[in-house]
Write an enzyme that holds these catalytic residues in place. Sequence first.
Site, PDB file in Angstrom:
ATOM      1  N   THR A   9       0.904  -1.162  -0.010  1.00  0.00           N
ATOM      2  CA  THR A   9      -0.044  -0.020  -0.006  1.00  0.00           C
ATOM      3  C   THR A   9       0.941   1.212  -0.132  1.00  0.00           C
ATOM      4  O   THR A   9       1.958   1.263   0.592  1.00  0.00           O
ATOM      5  CB  THR A   9      -0.859   0.111   1.234  1.00  0.00           C
ATOM      6  OG1 THR A   9      -1.788  -1.164   1.181  1.00  0.00           O
ATOM      7  CG2 THR A   9      -1.600   1.177   1.668  1.00  0.00           C
TER       8      THR A   9
ATOM      9  N   GLY B 224     -10.470  -3.015   2.851  1.00  0.00           N
ATOM     10  CA  GLY B 224      -9.604  -2.868   3.935  1.00  0.00           C
ATOM     11  C   GLY B 224      -9.602  -1.507   4.614  1.00  0.00           C
ATOM     12  O   GLY B 224     -10.647  -0.746   4.471  1.00  0.00           O
TER      13      GLY B 224
HETATM   14  N1  ASP Z   1      -3.806  -2.006   4.365  1.00  0.00           N
HETATM   15  C1  ASP Z   1      -4.206  -2.597   3.447  1.00  0.00           C
HETATM   16  C2  ASP Z   1      -5.358  -3.197   3.416  1.00  0.00           C
HETATM   17  O1  ASP Z   1      -5.800  -3.984   4.399  1.00  0.00           O
HETATM   18  C3  ASP Z   1      -3.118  -3.547   2.958  1.00  0.00           C
HETATM   19  C4  ASP Z   1      -1.517  -3.011   2.996  1.00  0.00           C
HETATM   20  O2  ASP Z   1      -1.438  -1.896   3.451  1.00  0.00           O
HETATM   21  O3  ASP Z   1      -0.718  -3.427   2.475  1.00  0.00           O
HETATM   22  O4  ASP Z   1      -6.166  -3.453   2.318  1.00  0.00           O
END
Ligand code: ASP
Length: 355
Positions: free
Chosen positions: A220, A250
Site C-alpha cells: 500500500t 481494507g
Molecule cells: N492496509 C491494506 C489493506 O488491508 C494493505 C496494506 O497496507 O498492505 O487493504
Amino acid sequence: MTLFVNKTLKSSIYVGFFLSSLSTAVLADEPPIAIAIHGGAGTIERSDFTPEYEKAYRAKLKEAVEAGYAILAKGGESLTAVTAAINVLENSPFFNAGKGAVFTHDETHEMDASIMFGKNRQAGAVAGVKRIENPINLARLVMDKSVHVMLSGAGAEQFAQTQGIELVDNKLFDTKGRYKSLQRVKAKMLKSELENNTAKGNENYQAAHRALDVEYKVGTVGAVALDKQGNISAGTSTGGMTNKRFGRIGDSPVIGAGTFADNNSCAVSATGHGEYFIRYNVAADICARVQYQGKTIAQAGKEVIFDVLMPIGGTGGVIIIDTKGNMSLPFNTKGMYRATKSNTTPTYTGLFKDD
Ligand code: ASP
C-alpha cells in the site's frame, strides 16, 4: 537539523522492531514544509534485495517524495503534494496500488483510496474500484466535487466519468509478479485447508490471513504533508490484500482507520493488516492521543503500533506528520518502504529496519 532515533525494542513474536522519528528544526523566518511517504510495511529484508533491486526501490521512493516536495516548495497545497507523491507510486509496478495492485481471488484488481485535509477535515474515498488508473485522484474528486465522503465500485466509476476520468481496462494492472503471488497464496491456503475458512467464522478468517507471509499483504502507498499555509493532509492508496474476495475492503479508504488529518493534532497514513487497523481505528487513535493527551506524534505512533496493535497480532506501520513539520514513521514489521523530505532535512529513503 535532523534527529533520527533508532531503537530496537524488546522482541516477542516478531524478529525486530523499529521506530524512527525525525524532528525538523524550523528555519528562523521560513514556514516549515515537509512530506513523508510510504510504500507498504512487511517482510522487507536486506537479504532479499540485490543491489540493483534496492537501488531501484530507493530511486522510486526518492522520485515520489521529491515530486510532492516540489509542490510544497512552490507554495502548493499539502493535498496536491500528497496526490502527486502517491501518483508516482501508483504508476510504479513496485507497489501494491494502481499499476502494481495485487490480484483478488477472482484474478481481478479492486482498489481503495482516501484523502483528508487537516484544515477542515474534508475527506474523500473510493472503495473497490476496478477501472481507475489513479484511485487517489478519484478520492480527491469525491472530496472536492461530490457531497459524499465515500463512493464504491461501479457507482464510483460512474462518478469518475462525470468528472472526465477515463475508465481503463482492469488488465492494465496485471503484473507477472503479483500473479505468481496469488498462485502461491492460493496453494498455501489450500494446503493448510484454510481456503474455505470464511464459512467457519471470523476467528478462522483472521487465522488464515495470519498464516500467510506478510509478503502477500504489503505494498500500500501513502503520503502525509505540511504546506506553507500550515495545513496538513494525508492520503492512502492500495490494491488491498492478495486473494481477497467477496468485495473485501481494507482500512485504506476508511477515514480514521487508514487515513486521518486534522490540523489540531496530526495527519496519518497507514499500511498493514487492514482488518486490525479498522477495528482499532488506528489513524484517528494516534491523532486523538496527540490532541487529548498532549502526546508527541512519536509517542502516540509508538503506543498504537507497538502497544495496541502488536499484542493482538496487527502488523504494519504508519507515517505521521504534525503542523510543525515533525515526522514519525513507526512500524512493527521487518521493514517499511519510506521516504521523507523537509525544508530543513534532505531526502531520506528507508526500506529496512536499520536504514
Ligand atoms: N492496509 C491494506 C489493506 O488491508 C494493505 C496494506 O497496507 O498492505 O487493504
